[in-house]
Design a protein around this motif. Structure first.
Motif, PDB file in Angstrom:
ATOM      1  N   ALA A 191       0.837  -1.019  -0.028  1.00 47.00           N
ATOM      2  CA  ALA A 191      -0.037   0.019   0.005  1.00 47.00           C
ATOM      3  C   ALA A 191       0.662   1.213   0.039  1.00 47.00           C
ATOM      4  CB  ALA A 191      -1.025   0.061   1.176  1.00 47.00           C
ATOM      5  N   ASN A 192       1.767   1.310   0.675  1.00 49.50           N
ATOM      6  CA  ASN A 192       2.609   2.592   0.878  1.00 49.50           C
ATOM      7  C   ASN A 192       3.807   2.666  -0.087  1.00 49.50           C
ATOM      8  OD1 ASN A 192       1.008   3.685   3.038  1.00 49.50           O
ATOM      9  ND2 ASN A 192       1.948   2.805   4.548  1.00 49.50           N
ATOM     10  N   HIS A 193       4.154   1.658  -0.870  1.00 50.21           N
ATOM     11  CA  HIS A 193       5.400   1.677  -1.791  1.00 50.21           C
ATOM     12  C   HIS A 193       5.103   2.988  -2.729  1.00 50.21           C
ATOM     13  CE1 HIS A 193       7.976   0.963  -5.208  1.00 50.21           C
ATOM     14  NE2 HIS A 193       8.627   0.186  -4.161  1.00 50.21           N
ATOM     15  N   ASP A 194       4.200   2.964  -3.603  1.00 50.75           N
ATOM     16  CA  ASP A 194       4.062   4.145  -4.362  1.00 50.75           C
ATOM     17  C   ASP A 194       3.748   5.460  -3.892  1.00 50.75           C
ATOM     18  OD1 ASP A 194       4.710   2.272  -6.367  1.00 50.75           O
ATOM     19  OD2 ASP A 194       2.726   2.318  -7.228  1.00 50.75           O
ATOM     20  N   LEU A 195       2.894   5.393  -2.734  1.00 50.14           N
ATOM     21  CA  LEU A 195       2.844   6.553  -2.159  1.00 50.14           C
ATOM     22  C   LEU A 195       3.861   7.504  -1.640  1.00 50.14           C
ATOM     23  CD1 LEU A 195      -0.395   5.729   0.074  1.00 50.14           C
ATOM     24  CD2 LEU A 195      -0.336   7.469  -1.760  1.00 50.14           C
ATOM     25  N   PHE A 196       5.086   6.732  -1.063  1.00 46.92           N
ATOM     26  CA  PHE A 196       6.047   7.402  -0.403  1.00 46.92           C
ATOM     27  C   PHE A 196       7.212   7.249  -1.231  1.00 46.92           C
ATOM     28  CE2 PHE A 196       2.932   6.633   2.878  1.00 46.92           C
ATOM     29  CZ  PHE A 196       3.002   7.810   3.630  1.00 46.92           C
ATOM     30  N   LEU A 197       7.494   6.101  -2.159  1.00 49.22           N
ATOM     31  CA  LEU A 197       8.756   5.899  -2.563  1.00 49.22           C
ATOM     32  C   LEU A 197       8.878   6.228  -4.069  1.00 49.22           C
ATOM     33  CD1 LEU A 197       9.824   2.645  -0.561  1.00 49.22           C
ATOM     34  CD2 LEU A 197      10.197   4.875  -0.087  1.00 49.22           C
ATOM     35  N   LEU A 228      16.117  -3.349   0.425  1.00 48.93           N
ATOM     36  CA  LEU A 228      17.260  -2.195   0.617  1.00 48.93           C
ATOM     37  C   LEU A 228      16.887  -1.355  -0.300  1.00 48.93           C
ATOM     38  CD1 LEU A 228      19.511  -2.015   2.668  1.00 48.93           C
ATOM     39  CD2 LEU A 228      21.025  -2.726   0.893  1.00 48.93           C
ATOM     40  N   VAL A 229      16.404  -0.143  -0.011  1.00 46.37           N
ATOM     41  CA  VAL A 229      15.782   1.239  -0.636  1.00 46.37           C
ATOM     42  C   VAL A 229      17.013   2.196  -0.563  1.00 46.37           C
ATOM     43  CG1 VAL A 229      14.242   2.990  -0.966  1.00 46.37           C
ATOM     44  CG2 VAL A 229      13.466   0.537  -0.402  1.00 46.37           C
ATOM     45  N   THR A 230      17.414   2.745  -1.604  1.00 47.57           N
ATOM     46  CA  THR A 230      18.457   3.735  -1.790  1.00 47.57           C
ATOM     47  C   THR A 230      17.706   4.797  -2.631  1.00 47.57           C
ATOM     48  OG1 THR A 230      20.266   2.154  -2.155  1.00 47.57           O
ATOM     49  CG2 THR A 230      20.840   4.593  -2.756  1.00 47.57           C
ATOM     50  N   PRO A 231      17.336   5.945  -1.460  1.00 47.88           N
ATOM     51  CA  PRO A 231      16.928   7.246  -2.306  1.00 47.88           C
ATOM     52  C   PRO A 231      17.807   7.792  -3.093  1.00 47.88           C
ATOM     53  CG  PRO A 231      16.784   7.110   0.276  1.00 47.88           C
ATOM     54  CD  PRO A 231      17.838   6.213  -0.083  1.00 47.88           C
ATOM     55  N   ARG A 232      17.244   8.715  -3.906  1.00 45.52           N
ATOM     56  CA  ARG A 232      17.864   9.788  -4.804  1.00 45.52           C
ATOM     57  C   ARG A 232      18.494  10.657  -3.709  1.00 45.52           C
ATOM     58  NH1 ARG A 232      12.984  11.382  -8.109  1.00 45.52           N
ATOM     59  NH2 ARG A 232      14.223  13.414  -7.479  1.00 45.52           N
ATOM     60  N   ALA A 233      19.821  11.265  -4.173  1.00 38.65           N
ATOM     61  CA  ALA A 233      20.258  12.277  -3.206  1.00 38.65           C
ATOM     62  C   ALA A 233      19.644  13.472  -3.278  1.00 38.65           C
ATOM     63  CB  ALA A 233      21.633  12.651  -3.985  1.00 38.65           C
ATOM     64  N   ASP A 234      18.882  13.928  -4.382  1.00 32.97           N
ATOM     65  CA  ASP A 234      18.086  15.109  -4.170  1.00 32.97           C
ATOM     66  C   ASP A 234      16.731  14.988  -3.284  1.00 32.97           C
ATOM     67  OD1 ASP A 234      16.814  13.314  -6.116  1.00 32.97           O
ATOM     68  OD2 ASP A 234      16.229  15.324  -7.232  1.00 32.97           O
ATOM     69  N   ALA A 235      16.316  13.580  -3.098  1.00 33.25           N
ATOM     70  CA  ALA A 235      15.010  13.627  -2.332  1.00 33.25           C
ATOM     71  C   ALA A 235      15.344  13.150  -1.147  1.00 33.25           C
ATOM     72  CB  ALA A 235      14.253  12.302  -3.217  1.00 33.25           C
ATOM     73  N   TYR A 236      16.425  12.576  -0.578  1.00 32.90           N
ATOM     74  CA  TYR A 236      17.075  12.079   0.611  1.00 32.90           C
ATOM     75  C   TYR A 236      16.343  12.765   1.956  1.00 32.90           C
ATOM     76  CZ  TYR A 236      19.227   8.879   3.863  1.00 32.90           C
ATOM     77  OH  TYR A 236      19.411   8.112   5.055  1.00 32.90           O
ATOM     78  N   LEU A 296      12.717  12.624   2.051  1.00 34.66           N
ATOM     79  CA  LEU A 296      12.036  11.159   2.265  1.00 34.66           C
ATOM     80  C   LEU A 296      12.338  10.716   3.784  1.00 34.66           C
ATOM     81  CD1 LEU A 296      10.749   8.670   1.053  1.00 34.66           C
ATOM     82  CD2 LEU A 296      13.006   7.704   0.546  1.00 34.66           C
ATOM     83  N   LEU A 297      13.545  11.151   4.310  1.00 29.88           N
ATOM     84  CA  LEU A 297      13.869  10.587   5.654  1.00 29.88           C
ATOM     85  C   LEU A 297      12.667  11.388   6.558  1.00 29.88           C
ATOM     86  CD1 LEU A 297      15.787   9.559   7.814  1.00 29.88           C
ATOM     87  CD2 LEU A 297      17.070  11.748   7.800  1.00 29.88           C
ATOM     88  N   VAL A 298      12.377  12.613   6.534  1.00 34.18           N
ATOM     89  CA  VAL A 298      11.363  13.194   7.232  1.00 34.18           C
ATOM     90  C   VAL A 298      10.069  12.724   7.048  1.00 34.18           C
ATOM     91  CG1 VAL A 298       9.973  15.544   7.528  1.00 34.18           C
ATOM     92  CG2 VAL A 298      12.579  15.447   7.539  1.00 34.18           C
ATOM     93  N   THR A 299       9.512  12.271   5.804  1.00 35.75           N
ATOM     94  CA  THR A 299       8.531  11.526   5.071  1.00 35.75           C
ATOM     95  C   THR A 299       8.143  10.334   6.148  1.00 35.75           C
ATOM     96  OG1 THR A 299       8.216  12.754   3.322  1.00 35.75           O
ATOM     97  CG2 THR A 299       6.980  11.041   3.515  1.00 35.75           C
ATOM     98  N   LEU A 300       9.365   9.318   6.040  1.00 37.77           N
ATOM     99  CA  LEU A 300       9.274   8.147   6.546  1.00 37.77           C
ATOM    100  C   LEU A 300       9.409   7.985   8.122  1.00 37.77           C
ATOM    101  CD1 LEU A 300      11.599   6.096   4.309  1.00 37.77           C
ATOM    102  CD2 LEU A 300       8.989   6.340   4.176  1.00 37.77           C
ATOM    103  N   ASP A 301      10.034   9.097   8.700  1.00 35.26           N
ATOM    104  CA  ASP A 301       9.721   9.394  10.130  1.00 35.26           C
ATOM    105  C   ASP A 301       8.277   9.618  10.518  1.00 35.26           C
ATOM    106  OD1 ASP A 301      12.469   8.815  10.541  1.00 35.26           O
ATOM    107  OD2 ASP A 301      13.027  10.885  11.151  1.00 35.26           O
TER     108      ASP A 301
END
Length: 140
Positions: free
Chosen positions: A19-25, A63-71, A74-79
């Motif tokens: 459910a959350n894969h596309d929404l957040f990643l 193991l998910v590696t974010p894009r540098a410009d989105a890191y 994404l960290l704030v969003t996942l927290d």
């Protein structure tokens, strides 16, 4: 790689097809690959799982590696998704850096993992529903 730029190990609703894969990643990640978190057990929660640190098990995930410009975003969003605030005793999850093993090749990578907070982990160990395979996707 500093701890601030570690990849993430996801094992529940953030996995591909969940459910959350596309929404957040979607659009924020550079790569994802199968991995395993040794030294943890997986418990079923109310619609999502908890990894509980302990011997004798391993948890399957990506193991998910974010894009540098989105890191940073994404960290704030996942927290926020995991309702994690550093040092808050009411946390359901704690974000910790752990060694994750790549499924292909078996190399270890340090990654952020959201594990059950101590009070939640104690409750799950006492009366939680263990997912014996360690794989959230196998619960179906």
């Amino acid at each position: 790689m500093t701890s601030a730029s570690l990849p993430f190990f996801v094992y529940g609703t953030l996995r591909p097809g969940e459910a959350n894969h596309d929404l957040f990643l979607r659009g924020r990640i550079r790569s994802e690959e199968p991995g395993r978190l040794p030294g943890a057990l997986l418990y079923d929660g109310p619609g999502y799982p908890y990894a509980v640190e302990g011997t004798g098990g391993e948890v399957m995930g990506e193991l998910v590696t974010p894009r540098a410009d989105a890191y940073a975003e994404l960290l704030v969003t996942l927290d926020e998704l995991e309702e994690y605030t550093p040092g808050d005793p009411r946390n359901l999850y704690e974000r910790v850096a752990r060694e994750v093993t790549r499924t292909a090749g078996g190399t270890a990578v340090r990654a952020w993992v959201y594990v059950a907070a101590p009070s939640v982990a104690a409750r799950l160990r006492a009366r939680g529903k263990l997912i014996e395979s360690g794989d959230w996707l196998s619960r179906r």
